[in-house]
Design a protein around this motif. Structure first.
Motif, short mmCIF file in Angstrom:
data_model
loop_
_atom_site.label_atom_id
_atom_site.label_comp_id
_atom_site.label_asym_id
_atom_site.label_seq_id
_atom_site.Cartn_x
_atom_site.Cartn_y
_atom_site.Cartn_z
N SER A 191 41.26 42.19 47.13
CA SER A 191 40.66 43.39 46.55
C SER A 191 41.52 43.83 45.37
CB SER A 191 40.56 44.52 47.59
OG SER A 191 41.84 44.87 48.07
N HIS A 192 40.88 44.53 44.45
CA HIS A 192 41.61 45.00 43.27
C HIS A 192 42.53 46.14 43.65
CE1 HIS A 192 42.56 45.90 39.14
NE2 HIS A 192 42.14 47.14 39.31
N SER A 193 43.76 46.09 43.17
CA SER A 193 44.75 47.12 43.46
C SER A 193 45.63 47.30 42.24
CB SER A 193 45.59 46.74 44.68
OG SER A 193 46.76 47.51 44.76
N ARG A 244 48.58 48.58 42.21
CA ARG A 244 49.93 48.17 42.59
C ARG A 244 50.10 46.66 42.50
NH1 ARG A 244 51.85 46.20 47.24
NH2 ARG A 244 49.88 46.66 48.29
#
Length: 377
Positions: A302-304, A306
């Motif tokens: 998933s896009h994060s 951090r």
């Protein structure tokens, strides 16, 4: 001209970044392990020795599978000569930058503040050149290997791209299970081990030649992992073998890691220790691709913000961590009696300064270009 490709997969970016950052605990644990390094603590730690062995056993094999995957993804996206230019820029420019800015100063640190090069003045010309290349390439070897594999893949990828998806070449066509993939990696490792033993018998000095090791042996060892990564992008079913969790891969990896540690510390060269090392690391590497990919796909896909930050920072942090680790080992480690405390403080020291330097370099366009190979706008 760019071609449309599937969306970038976040878990592979994340895994690649974490594998790069694992270089810091790897080299710090090396200080406190029973392995002889440029700097070592007074007494080795069994726990940190095992940690060092475990990280070393699989990390780069998995990394090169991911590199092959992304390299072929870009090959499908660009015209072949444009692809070669882009890939070499992004690998060779940081490599060439790191020589004068990182490994040459690191060389003088080793020579003047450690016992690593204490016999330098007694070396003949060949020995100085050979050792000099070892130390100047140092932890940058993987960038050199990527440059070589990129050049070789310019021809390999052309052949792969021409293959119709319903005409799968041998031995990829036989790799229908993880066990069969492991079998062909095992066959390759036997060939590589035989090459090692042959060189040892015919010309043992060649095994200690830095150029031969970096250019030939390292590149040859990681080539099948790189190519399997490329085929995993081309054939979805092959990628799924690595994405589907396998208890057999987990158990097999665990047993092979135990065998690797035992071979490192209980075996000798007379009893085929280097050759067994090759076979074990090849097998544990391909099985750990499944363990790492499947767990990463579940936890990290998933896009994060951090993780994106870590992905962007990972190469720079890896490049600068090595001299920072040597500085810590040479000047701070002797002042700390506890190996565990020294290791933890070392992580804080190296990570904090490396990320601080990363933030500084981000604000200088020339440095951003030199350490990424990407044009700055």
């Amino acid at each position: 001209m760019k071609k449309n490709t599937s969306e970038r997969e976040y878990f592979l970016d994340s895994i690649r970044a974490y594998l790069m950052l694992l270089g810091i605990p790897f080299h710090l644990s090396l200080i406190y392990s029973s392995h002889q390094w440029a700097v070592n603590s007074y007494t080795p730690s069994d726990t940190l020795t095992v940690l060092n062995d475990v990280i070393h056993a699989f990390r780069m094999q998995v990394f090169f599978v991911i590199s092959g995957y992304f390299s072929y993804m870009l090959y499908e996206r660009y015209e072949s000569h444009r692809w070669l230019k882009v890939r070499l820029e992004r690998v060779a420019i940081p490599l060439l930058t790191a020589f004068p800015l990182i490994t040459i100063p690191q060389f003088f640190l080793l020579k003047n503040f450690t016992d690593r090069l204490q016999d330098w003045d007694n070396f003949n010309l060949y020995e100085k050149i050979n050792v000099g290349i070892w130390e100047l390439v140092s932890h940058l070897w993987f960038l050199l290997t990527l440059c070589i594999l990129t050049c070789v893949s310019f021809f390999i990828f052309k052949k792969i791209k021409q293959i119709k998806k319903n005409r799968i070449p041998f031995p990829i066509s036989r790799m229908t299970t993880l066990g069969k993939v492991s079998f062909y990696i095992f066959i390759f490792s036997l060939f590589y081990a035989l090459l090692q033993r042959t060189i040892l018998i015919i010309d043992p000095d060649l095994l200690f030649n830095s150029l031969f090791n970096f250019v030939v042996l390292q590149s040859l060892f990681y080539l099948p992992f790189f190519v399997i990564g490329a085929y995993a992008f081309k054939y979805e079913w092959l990628k799924q073998l690595f994405l589907k969790p396998s208890p057999y891969a987990f158990v097999g990896s665990l047993l092979l890691l135990i065998a690797y540690v035992a071979n490192q510390h209980l075996n000798t060269k007379a009893y085929f220790s280097p050759e067994l090392d090759t076979i074990i690391t090849s097998l544990v590497g391909i099985l750990m691709v499944n363990v790492v990919f499947s767990s990463g796909h579940y936890l990290l896909n998933s896009h994060s913000v951090r993780v994106t930050y870590l992905v962007n920072a990972s190469l720079f942090v890896y490049l600068v961590h090595h001299p920072l680790t040597l500085i810590y080992g040479a000047f701070i480690t002797p002042r700390i009696c506890s190996n565990g405390l020294g290791f933890l403080l070392g992580l804080v020291f190296v990570f904090s300064i490396a990320f601080m330097l990363y933030e500084i370099h981000k604000r200088v366009p020339l440095l951003r270009f030199l350490f990424s190979g990407k044009p700055q706008h």
